[in-house]
Design a protein around this motif. Structure first.
Motif, PDB file in Angstrom:
ATOM      1  N   GLY A 173       0.775  -1.197   0.004  1.00 56.01           N
ATOM      2  CA  GLY A 173       0.116  -0.136   0.245  1.00 56.01           C
ATOM      3  C   GLY A 173       0.873   1.268   0.007  1.00 56.01           C
ATOM      4  N   ILE A 174       1.907   1.292  -0.734  1.00 55.31           N
ATOM      5  CA  ILE A 174       2.904   2.416  -0.582  1.00 55.31           C
ATOM      6  C   ILE A 174       2.270   3.543  -1.688  1.00 55.31           C
ATOM      7  N   CYS A 175       2.046   4.761  -1.016  1.00 58.93           N
ATOM      8  CA  CYS A 175       2.070   6.038  -1.768  1.00 58.93           C
ATOM      9  C   CYS A 175       3.263   6.942  -1.695  1.00 58.93           C
ATOM     10  N   ILE A 176       3.486   7.668  -2.917  1.00 58.22           N
ATOM     11  CA  ILE A 176       4.619   8.544  -2.889  1.00 58.22           C
ATOM     12  C   ILE A 176       3.874   9.940  -3.302  1.00 58.22           C
ATOM     13  N   ARG A 177       4.353  11.194  -2.704  1.00 58.87           N
ATOM     14  CA  ARG A 177       3.738  12.443  -3.051  1.00 58.87           C
ATOM     15  C   ARG A 177       4.955  13.200  -3.305  1.00 58.87           C
ATOM     16  N   SER A 193       4.647   7.633 -15.757  1.00 58.30           N
ATOM     17  CA  SER A 193       3.606   6.497 -14.913  1.00 58.30           C
ATOM     18  C   SER A 193       4.294   6.152 -13.580  1.00 58.30           C
ATOM     19  N   GLY A 194       5.558   6.691 -13.121  1.00 56.86           N
ATOM     20  CA  GLY A 194       5.979   6.517 -12.015  1.00 56.86           C
ATOM     21  C   GLY A 194       7.025   5.642 -12.089  1.00 56.86           C
ATOM     22  N   LYS A 195       7.486   4.719 -12.973  1.00 60.27           N
ATOM     23  CA  LYS A 195       8.196   3.676 -12.960  1.00 60.27           C
ATOM     24  C   LYS A 195       9.666   3.914 -12.221  1.00 60.27           C
ATOM     25  N   SER A 196      10.275   4.885 -12.638  1.00 61.78           N
ATOM     26  CA  SER A 196      11.575   5.107 -11.750  1.00 61.78           C
ATOM     27  C   SER A 196      11.484   5.794 -10.412  1.00 61.78           C
ATOM     28  N   THR A 197      10.113   6.575 -10.197  1.00 63.73           N
ATOM     29  CA  THR A 197       9.857   6.533  -8.774  1.00 63.73           C
ATOM     30  C   THR A 197       9.701   5.502  -7.939  1.00 63.73           C
ATOM     31  N   LEU A 198       9.089   4.613  -8.336  1.00 63.89           N
ATOM     32  CA  LEU A 198       8.769   3.311  -7.812  1.00 63.89           C
ATOM     33  C   LEU A 198      10.113   2.671  -7.526  1.00 63.89           C
ATOM     34  N   LEU A 199      11.116   2.393  -8.475  1.00 66.81           N
ATOM     35  CA  LEU A 199      12.342   1.789  -8.072  1.00 66.81           C
ATOM     36  C   LEU A 199      12.947   2.791  -7.003  1.00 66.81           C
ATOM     37  N   ARG A 200      13.009   3.809  -6.891  1.00 70.63           N
ATOM     38  CA  ARG A 200      13.859   4.666  -6.031  1.00 70.63           C
ATOM     39  C   ARG A 200      13.241   4.429  -4.542  1.00 70.63           C
ATOM     40  N   ALA A 201      11.692   4.410  -4.642  1.00 73.26           N
ATOM     41  CA  ALA A 201      11.140   4.039  -3.425  1.00 73.26           C
ATOM     42  C   ALA A 201      11.518   2.785  -2.674  1.00 73.26           C
ATOM     43  N   LEU A 202      11.687   1.622  -3.722  1.00 74.50           N
ATOM     44  CA  LEU A 202      11.755   0.502  -3.413  1.00 74.50           C
ATOM     45  C   LEU A 202      13.176   0.159  -2.680  1.00 74.50           C
ATOM     46  N   LEU A 203      14.174   1.310  -3.525  1.00 76.03           N
ATOM     47  CA  LEU A 203      15.501   1.204  -2.974  1.00 76.03           C
ATOM     48  C   LEU A 203      15.655   2.037  -1.806  1.00 76.03           C
ATOM     49  N   ILE A 237      15.482   5.480  -1.507  1.00 74.99           N
ATOM     50  CA  ILE A 237      15.842   6.525  -1.855  1.00 74.99           C
ATOM     51  C   ILE A 237      14.897   7.664  -1.467  1.00 74.99           C
ATOM     52  N   LEU A 238      13.563   7.424  -1.894  1.00 75.53           N
ATOM     53  CA  LEU A 238      12.477   8.246  -1.730  1.00 75.53           C
ATOM     54  C   LEU A 238      11.696   7.944  -0.461  1.00 75.53           C
ATOM     55  N   PRO A 239      11.117   8.871   0.399  1.00 77.73           N
ATOM     56  CA  PRO A 239      10.307   8.707   1.494  1.00 77.73           C
ATOM     57  C   PRO A 239       8.866   8.144   0.932  1.00 77.73           C
ATOM     58  N   LEU A 240       7.994   7.423   1.716  1.00 79.13           N
ATOM     59  CA  LEU A 240       6.970   7.009   1.530  1.00 79.13           C
ATOM     60  C   LEU A 240       5.939   7.917   2.293  1.00 79.13           C
ATOM     61  N   SER A 241       4.873   8.465   1.363  1.00 77.32           N
ATOM     62  CA  SER A 241       3.753   9.248   2.296  1.00 77.32           C
ATOM     63  C   SER A 241       2.811   8.291   3.123  1.00 77.32           C
ATOM     64  N   LYS A 242       2.614   7.068   2.478  1.00 73.62           N
ATOM     65  CA  LYS A 242       1.839   5.917   2.979  1.00 73.62           C
ATOM     66  C   LYS A 242       2.532   4.627   2.745  1.00 73.62           C
ATOM     67  N   GLY A 243       2.135   3.564   3.453  1.00 69.57           N
ATOM     68  CA  GLY A 243       2.416   2.042   3.496  1.00 69.57           C
ATOM     69  C   GLY A 243       3.794   1.992   3.743  1.00 69.57           C
ATOM     70  N   SER A 244       4.356   0.530   3.485  1.00 73.79           N
ATOM     71  CA  SER A 244       5.291   0.189   3.744  1.00 73.79           C
ATOM     72  C   SER A 244       6.265  -0.698   3.253  1.00 73.79           C
ATOM     73  N   ILE A 245       7.529  -0.987   3.122  1.00 70.75           N
ATOM     74  CA  ILE A 245       8.369  -1.682   2.496  1.00 70.75           C
ATOM     75  C   ILE A 245       9.071  -2.647   3.453  1.00 70.75           C
ATOM     76  N   ALA A 246       9.143  -3.968   3.323  1.00 73.79           N
ATOM     77  CA  ALA A 246       9.928  -4.871   4.170  1.00 73.79           C
ATOM     78  C   ALA A 246      10.891  -5.634   3.206  1.00 73.79           C
ATOM     79  N   ARG A 247      11.925  -5.748   3.789  1.00 78.52           N
ATOM     80  CA  ARG A 247      13.098  -6.564   2.814  1.00 78.52           C
ATOM     81  C   ARG A 247      13.599  -7.659   3.638  1.00 78.52           C
ATOM     82  N   ALA A 248      13.989  -8.714   3.139  1.00 78.62           N
ATOM     83  CA  ALA A 248      14.511  -9.693   3.863  1.00 78.62           C
ATOM     84  C   ALA A 248      15.766  -9.635   4.540  1.00 78.62           C
TER      85      ALA A 248
END
Length: 282
Positions: free
Chosen positions: A31-35, A63-73, A75-86
């Motif tokens: 449920g991640i969102c980026i603003r 469409s936000g492709k590069s933004t999504l990659l930077r969020a997963l890395l 690099i970019l803060p999330l406005s909502k949601g979470s990212i979990a890494r092994a």
């Protein structure tokens, strides 16, 4: 086939994750969102990357492709949601491009030791793995587009990544250069067991090289295996029309409820029967 030092441990970690608990992905976004300012550029993105799979993100410009990659890395803060890494997840990243000032004297060999120095043996193995054997003395500014992308890949591989993230790595390359680079990516996955997450503009290559395709336009419009996506009559009709024609299938100039299920059919005239299990490797 040359093997990078440490690549065996990557395969072992990937296999351990896959066999030990297949429900635990390398990376999961919920449920991640980026603003950016007041504009929400990514809305309610949920995805997971499993060990050893190749996942490709498609979408139109903006469409936000590069933004999504930077969020997963991270690099970019999330406005909502979470990212979990092994735990202990090692990620390698190949950016869309790297601009080197032509007056900056930096050799390929020196570039591989930034920011952390690597031994000559490891550097030579990495260059051999990507087809740049004996090229360490070349100046970075003198590399061709294809050589530069292979150099970036070599540097990413030196960390022994379990997950390799690539942002349109073949942009600007000619067709033979694209084909050669994607073959190399497939070989890297086969050799190391690393999962691959990449953005691509070439739908033809995506269909041949991916285990799973995610279609993005600010949100996840649809996703599935290449076999599922390629059954669309629109895709079959466009397949022989070149990349631009094929990609038109995914331009998503439609108006539908963005709050609905992410597995809906994007307003196209066909249904996506999504595969939710472990996708087959192709």
């Amino acid at each position: 086939m040359p093997r990078l030092p440490g690549s065996g441990s990557v395969m072992a970690r990937a296999n351990a994750g896959a066999k030990g608990d297949p429900a635990v992905p390398l990376l999961r976004a919920v449920g991640i969102c980026i603003r950016f300012g007041g504009d929400e550029v990514l809305h309610d993105i949920s995805l997971a990357i499993e060990p050893g799979e190749i996942v490709t993100i498609l979408g139109p410009n903006g469409s936000g492709k590069s933004t999504l990659l930077r969020a997963l890395l991270g690099i970019l803060p999330l406005s909502k949601g979470s990212i979990a890494r092994a735990p202990g997840l090692s990620i390698g990243y190949v950016p869309q491009r790297l601009v080197i000032e032509r007056t900056m004297p930096i050799s390929l060999r020196r570039f591989l030791s930034l920011p952390a120095r690597v031994s000559d043996g490891r550097a030579a193995a990495a260059l051999q793995r990507v087809g740049l054997e004996g090229k360490g003395g070349l100046q970075m500014a003198a590399l061709s587009g294809g050589q530069m992308q292979r150099a970036l890949l070599a540097r990413a591989l030196l960390s022994g990544p379990q997950l390799l993230i690539l942002d349109e790595p073949t942009q600007g390359l000619d067709q033979p250069g694209e084909a050669g680079f994607y073959r190399l990516i497939g070989e890297v996955r086969s050799e190391t067991g690393a999962a691959i997450l990449m953005v691509s503009h070439d739908l033809h290559v995506v269909m041949a090289a991916s285990d799973r395709v995610i279609c993005l336009n600010g949100h996840i419009c649809c996703q599935g295996t290449p076999q599922v996506v390629s059954t669309a009559p629109e895709y079959r009709a466009l397949f022989g029309m070149g990349t631009s024609g094929a990609l038109a299938l995914y331009r998503h100039d439609h108006d539908h409820d963005h709050n609905g299920s992410q597995d809906h059919h994007c307003g196209h005239d066909h249904d996506h029967h999504h595969h939710h299990g472990n996708p087959p490797h192709v």
